[in-house]
Design a protein around this motif. Sequence first.
Motif, mmCIF file in Angstrom:
data_model
loop_
_atom_site.group_PDB
_atom_site.id
_atom_site.type_symbol
_atom_site.label_atom_id
_atom_site.label_comp_id
_atom_site.label_asym_id
_atom_site.label_seq_id
_atom_site.Cartn_x
_atom_site.Cartn_y
_atom_site.Cartn_z
ATOM 1 N N TYR A 55 25.959 26.949 31.277
ATOM 2 C CA TYR A 55 26.586 26.451 32.500
ATOM 3 C C TYR A 55 25.650 25.477 33.183
ATOM 4 O O TYR A 55 24.434 25.451 32.938
ATOM 5 C CB TYR A 55 26.940 27.596 33.448
ATOM 6 C CG TYR A 55 25.796 28.503 33.805
ATOM 7 C CD1 TYR A 55 25.023 28.275 34.929
ATOM 8 C CD2 TYR A 55 25.491 29.599 32.997
ATOM 9 C CE1 TYR A 55 23.976 29.094 35.261
ATOM 10 C CE2 TYR A 55 24.434 30.435 33.318
ATOM 11 C CZ TYR A 55 23.682 30.192 34.446
ATOM 12 O OH TYR A 55 22.628 31.007 34.769
ATOM 13 N N THR A 94 30.754 28.113 27.144
ATOM 14 C CA THR A 94 30.428 27.184 28.219
ATOM 15 C C THR A 94 31.310 27.468 29.429
ATOM 16 O O THR A 94 32.537 27.517 29.314
ATOM 17 C CB THR A 94 30.630 25.726 27.767
ATOM 18 O OG1 THR A 94 29.792 25.478 26.640
ATOM 19 C CG2 THR A 94 30.283 24.754 28.877
ATOM 20 N N ARG A 96 32.481 26.051 33.016
ATOM 21 C CA ARG A 96 32.535 24.725 33.629
ATOM 22 C C ARG A 96 33.412 24.741 34.879
ATOM 23 O O ARG A 96 34.605 25.057 34.811
ATOM 24 C CB ARG A 96 33.081 23.723 32.619
ATOM 25 C CG ARG A 96 33.190 22.293 33.130
ATOM 26 C CD ARG A 96 33.741 21.388 32.051
ATOM 27 N NE ARG A 96 32.820 21.326 30.902
ATOM 28 C CZ ARG A 96 33.210 21.070 29.666
ATOM 29 N NH1 ARG A 96 34.485 20.876 29.390
ATOM 30 N NH2 ARG A 96 32.317 21.015 28.694
ATOM 31 N N GLN A 98 35.373 22.644 37.382
ATOM 32 C CA GLN A 98 35.965 21.300 37.405
ATOM 33 C C GLN A 98 37.331 21.389 38.061
ATOM 34 O O GLN A 98 38.194 22.158 37.623
ATOM 35 C CB GLN A 98 36.101 20.782 35.978
ATOM 36 C CG GLN A 98 36.803 19.439 35.851
ATOM 37 C CD GLN A 98 36.971 19.026 34.395
ATOM 38 O OE1 GLN A 98 36.004 19.043 33.624
ATOM 39 N NE2 GLN A 98 38.185 18.692 34.009
ATOM 40 N N TYR A 108 42.808 28.944 35.217
ATOM 41 C CA TYR A 108 41.707 28.623 34.311
ATOM 42 C C TYR A 108 42.262 28.019 33.024
ATOM 43 O O TYR A 108 43.455 28.130 32.716
ATOM 44 C CB TYR A 108 40.896 29.887 33.970
ATOM 45 C CG TYR A 108 41.678 30.905 33.162
ATOM 46 C CD1 TYR A 108 41.674 30.893 31.767
ATOM 47 C CD2 TYR A 108 42.455 31.882 33.804
ATOM 48 C CE1 TYR A 108 42.408 31.815 31.032
ATOM 49 C CE2 TYR A 108 43.195 32.801 33.087
ATOM 50 C CZ TYR A 108 43.167 32.768 31.695
ATOM 51 O OH TYR A 108 43.904 33.666 30.968
ATOM 52 N N THR A 117 35.014 27.372 25.618
ATOM 53 C CA THR A 117 34.821 26.738 26.914
ATOM 54 C C THR A 117 35.792 27.341 27.926
ATOM 55 O O THR A 117 36.993 27.441 27.654
ATOM 56 C CB THR A 117 35.052 25.218 26.838
ATOM 57 O OG1 THR A 117 34.157 24.659 25.876
ATOM 58 C CG2 THR A 117 34.796 24.569 28.189
ATOM 59 N N THR A 119 37.077 26.697 31.771
ATOM 60 C CA THR A 119 37.089 25.704 32.833
ATOM 61 C C THR A 119 37.982 26.179 33.966
ATOM 62 O O THR A 119 39.093 26.680 33.721
ATOM 63 C CB THR A 119 37.602 24.354 32.313
ATOM 64 O OG1 THR A 119 36.865 23.981 31.149
ATOM 65 C CG2 THR A 119 37.457 23.273 33.359
ATOM 66 N N ILE A 126 37.165 31.148 36.745
ATOM 67 C CA ILE A 126 36.311 31.413 35.588
ATOM 68 C C ILE A 126 36.327 32.902 35.254
ATOM 69 O O ILE A 126 36.423 33.308 34.087
ATOM 70 C CB ILE A 126 34.866 30.950 35.852
ATOM 71 C CG1 ILE A 126 34.799 29.430 36.043
ATOM 72 C CG2 ILE A 126 33.930 31.412 34.741
ATOM 73 C CD1 ILE A 126 34.900 28.635 34.770
#
Length: 507
Positions: A55, A94, A96, A98, A108, A117, A119, A126
Amino acid sequence: MQLRIITLTTIVAIIMAAIVHAAEDSSELPLVPYPRQVTYEKGSFTPGKKLTLSYDAGAAALKPLAQTIAQDLSANGFECGHHTHGTKPSNSITLRLQDDGSFGDEGYRLTIAQGITLTAATPTGIFWGSRTLLQLLHAGPQNPIAQLTINDAPEFLHRGLMIDNARKFHSIDFHLKMIKRMAALKLNRYQIHFSDHQSYTLPSTAFPTLPTKDQHYTRAQIQQLVDTAHQYHVQIIPEIDVPGHAAALIRSIPSLGCTTTTNNKPARKLCIGNPQTYQALEKLFTEVMDMIPGDYWHLGADEVHYNNIQCTACLATMKSQKLENGTQLYHHFINRMHDVVKGKERTMFVWEGFDPKGTPKIHPDIIVCPFDIKHKGRMPSDYFNAGYTILNTAWSPLYVADNIYMCTPEAIARWSPFMFGAGRSPQPFTYWKKFNPKTHRNKIIGAQMCSWDNEEKAEEGLLLGTGPGFPEYGRPAPRLPIMAERVWTGTQTTTKSLLERTGASYW
């Protein structure tokens, strides 16, 4: 009290054990609640034993979240490290933050390719995505999962469970575990009925004699409850049920009862004409709010009547406030308590009970929890039409009460938060009142399953379909997972699919 170390191994297993029988060639994932949109890609991803959570080092809010996710994944056999900068390592997850305008506060996107991932616009988004990921990775390391993209967001803001802690005291360990089970199902509001006639179960410095002996928590335990709820993105909603269901308060503080009682029986409802009652409640509520931070408060305010008033304090207040009868005094009390709660920057809930057309007018900011559409001939529409927002707590199918009154898995799977059933109805389909989602979307904030007067050892079976309380407590069923899908996903999944994925069946 010595507390057990609680992980998510058992919690996710409860969800997954019932759904692993899904056919391997099925295009439907074994997830509860089911995501709004799943897009499959070619190929699969095989997670190794060692995973790296990656992250942005500048996203400070993701550090504790990554720690929680790593802890939960370790229960499935993974070893997780952290990585906050530079080249993204292989076999990574990951995280993220955003905001592209599509996620909202809780939505999400989960992408699984040659890595994973998550996001979202917020840490909460998240977190909910990580609950989906935990289900997908339930089988552990070296078990391939499909490459796909999941876009998901909840249908309703309020997705709740209520536990009756006052009639049957529950250990703090139970509540800590239940918070994690709720989070696994993306439920985000945990109402605890802390007081009733039987007991007052919170600690109190303001009123030292109030906590019921051997049936209350310590401040350290409440802090542990608050910390765990915060970690798992669940808000605690305290309920101190007044002015009825108040015998425990009156036993400890006799001055809170009316000066006259019926047939010389001990008072079981508060004297809502005595100024000292309002002062004591404000002091008590402030103490509880300081212990349990949050945005909400539940007043209770159900199943109480002030008829044929003879209490001198109540009569004096009625005269000074120009109130004609006990019902108006009861309305006056709710509004006074709303002023206290709103002054603490919280939204107040009450159970149904007040007359939406009565006077003085109950403040429209109060959220009403209808539980029986036959109650006094009132319907949810009576509250809608009077300008109130509603939390669906309809007895059918949302009450799990006294190990007697509870609906079947099929009834819950056929339900939506726009449907309200009659109390104690063995055939809720006959009595359900349905509202149009298009016209009532902004009038119903969500739904809450309510477990009343059940012993701790029975809760797991009655709510989740597993646990130690059987055969003593019959009719185990995954009621809470089924309800959780309907309040997260809405009705886009079929009854058959939902019953199969939760391991339930038609009764």
